[in-house]
Design a protein around this motif. Sequence first.
Motif, PDB file in Angstrom:
ATOM      1  N   ARG A  25       0.834  -1.207   0.000  1.00  0.00           N
ATOM      2  CA  ARG A  25       0.000   0.000   0.000  1.00  0.00           C
ATOM      3  C   ARG A  25       0.869   1.258   0.000  1.00  0.00           C
ATOM      4  O   ARG A  25       0.589   2.227  -0.726  1.00  0.00           O
ATOM      5  CB  ARG A  25      -0.901   0.004   1.239  1.00  0.00           C
ATOM      6  N   ASP A  26       1.911   1.254   0.818  1.00  0.00           N
ATOM      7  CA  ASP A  26       2.727   2.453   0.999  1.00  0.00           C
ATOM      8  C   ASP A  26       3.778   2.638  -0.089  1.00  0.00           C
ATOM      9  O   ASP A  26       4.327   3.736  -0.228  1.00  0.00           O
ATOM     10  CB  ASP A  26       3.409   2.415   2.380  1.00  0.00           C
ATOM     11  N   ASP A  27       4.084   1.588  -0.837  1.00  0.00           N
ATOM     12  CA  ASP A  27       5.060   1.681  -1.921  1.00  0.00           C
ATOM     13  C   ASP A  27       4.431   1.068  -3.177  1.00  0.00           C
ATOM     14  O   ASP A  27       4.461  -0.150  -3.371  1.00  0.00           O
ATOM     15  CB  ASP A  27       6.344   0.936  -1.559  1.00  0.00           C
ATOM     16  N   PRO A  28       3.860   1.885  -4.040  1.00  0.00           N
ATOM     17  CA  PRO A  28       3.169   1.373  -5.238  1.00  0.00           C
ATOM     18  C   PRO A  28       4.034   0.487  -6.120  1.00  0.00           C
ATOM     19  O   PRO A  28       3.512  -0.377  -6.833  1.00  0.00           O
ATOM     20  CB  PRO A  28       2.753   2.648  -5.976  1.00  0.00           C
ATOM     21  N   SER A  29       5.365   0.653  -6.072  1.00  0.00           N
ATOM     22  CA  SER A  29       6.245  -0.166  -6.912  1.00  0.00           C
ATOM     23  C   SER A  29       6.238  -1.632  -6.488  1.00  0.00           C
ATOM     24  O   SER A  29       6.672  -2.498  -7.256  1.00  0.00           O
ATOM     25  CB  SER A  29       7.677   0.371  -6.871  1.00  0.00           C
ATOM     26  N   LEU A  30       5.727  -1.917  -5.279  1.00  0.00           N
ATOM     27  CA  LEU A  30       5.706  -3.293  -4.780  1.00  0.00           C
ATOM     28  C   LEU A  30       4.411  -4.017  -5.136  1.00  0.00           C
ATOM     29  O   LEU A  30       4.319  -5.241  -4.983  1.00  0.00           O
ATOM     30  CB  LEU A  30       5.879  -3.306  -3.254  1.00  0.00           C
ATOM     31  N   ARG A  31       3.425  -3.290  -5.621  1.00  0.00           N
ATOM     32  CA  ARG A  31       2.125  -3.903  -5.894  1.00  0.00           C
ATOM     33  C   ARG A  31       2.212  -4.892  -7.041  1.00  0.00           C
ATOM     34  O   ARG A  31       2.819  -4.619  -8.075  1.00  0.00           O
ATOM     35  CB  ARG A  31       1.097  -2.815  -6.192  1.00  0.00           C
TER      36      ARG A  31
END
Length: 370
Positions: A25-31
């Motif tokens: 949620r806090d780091d979109p690159s991890l989605r």
Amino acid sequence: MIVEPAIRKVIHVDMDAFFASVEQRDDPSLRGRPVAVGHGASRGVVAAASYEARKFGVRSALPSVTAMRRCPELVFVPPRFEVYRAVSAQIHAIFAEFTDLIQPLSLDEAYLDVTANRRELPTAWLTAKAIRARILEETGLTASAGISYNKFLAKLASDHRKPNGQFAVTPDMGAAWVETLPVSRFHGVGPVTADKMKRLGIETGADLRAKSLAFLQQHFGSSANWYHAIARGEDHRSVNPNRVRKSSGSETTFREDLTSDSDIEAGVLRMAEDVWSWCANRRAFGRTVTVKVKYADFQQITRSRSRPTAITSDGELQSVSLELVRSVLPTTRPIRLVGVTVSNFETGASSNALELFDAAPIAASVLISD
């Protein structure tokens, strides 16, 4: 005289891959990527895994090296427990909008008794939907829910539609539904017990129900009554909002496996200091000390000692902890982990010992990942 309703309405709410979902949620690159919360160093351990990572067999408590072998694209993210606690507080505040009867099990799951809910929603199903919608609205995270007439079935049901779903087990289907499930899924049946049950011809709820109470007492002792009851979908425990913390523990995985007595004892003393800090701050003192040792081959042993009165000084806790670990020393087998736990808290301990969240597993996760 107050008479309890014949049928309770119990919801078990369980956040979906909580730690990993917060990071995504806090780091979109991890989605959409396989994520593990923990440290990827050779001595690290996975604290939590996203659903993308779980498809590769990555799960909590898995050594980081094994996790990377199973999923070379795995992204490790260091844990941020202060953030997880803050989000958990938001979630529990949402629970309180619906009921006072909340029994937290950890940062990311809880039982709720919604027999009489504050929103006056007509069914537990609608209440669970409303709670999950509020959690998504407030935190941006999804939760799954199990709905039933007791805690055992509600917890089983919350896994049935994961992630981001809910499932209800009604009174007319409870016993029959349990019969279809593998006993390895039952709360209170760990891997060792499941293996023992399998050797006895017990693999499903139906197999367990077919065994007499006398048979279960012969093979499982004091746990027999619990197994006999849950095989029939029975659980009379109430949702207890004042659940007393039963133990406090801390453990650490060493950066390198140890065989030196002095180094191993030093590790045990550090864990005893951590545990004593918690006990002293909360004025919660226990009679039983347990030391855990895990060898390099992952075989694990424990040693325990109970005192007639509670341990009330750091020196006493350290002394007992050292005596226990020395019972397995000297060792020719390298040791990778040690832990210390205090339990059997004395009656009348400070109300500060009534914890919303169990802090010991969290502290252990930090240390393991170090």
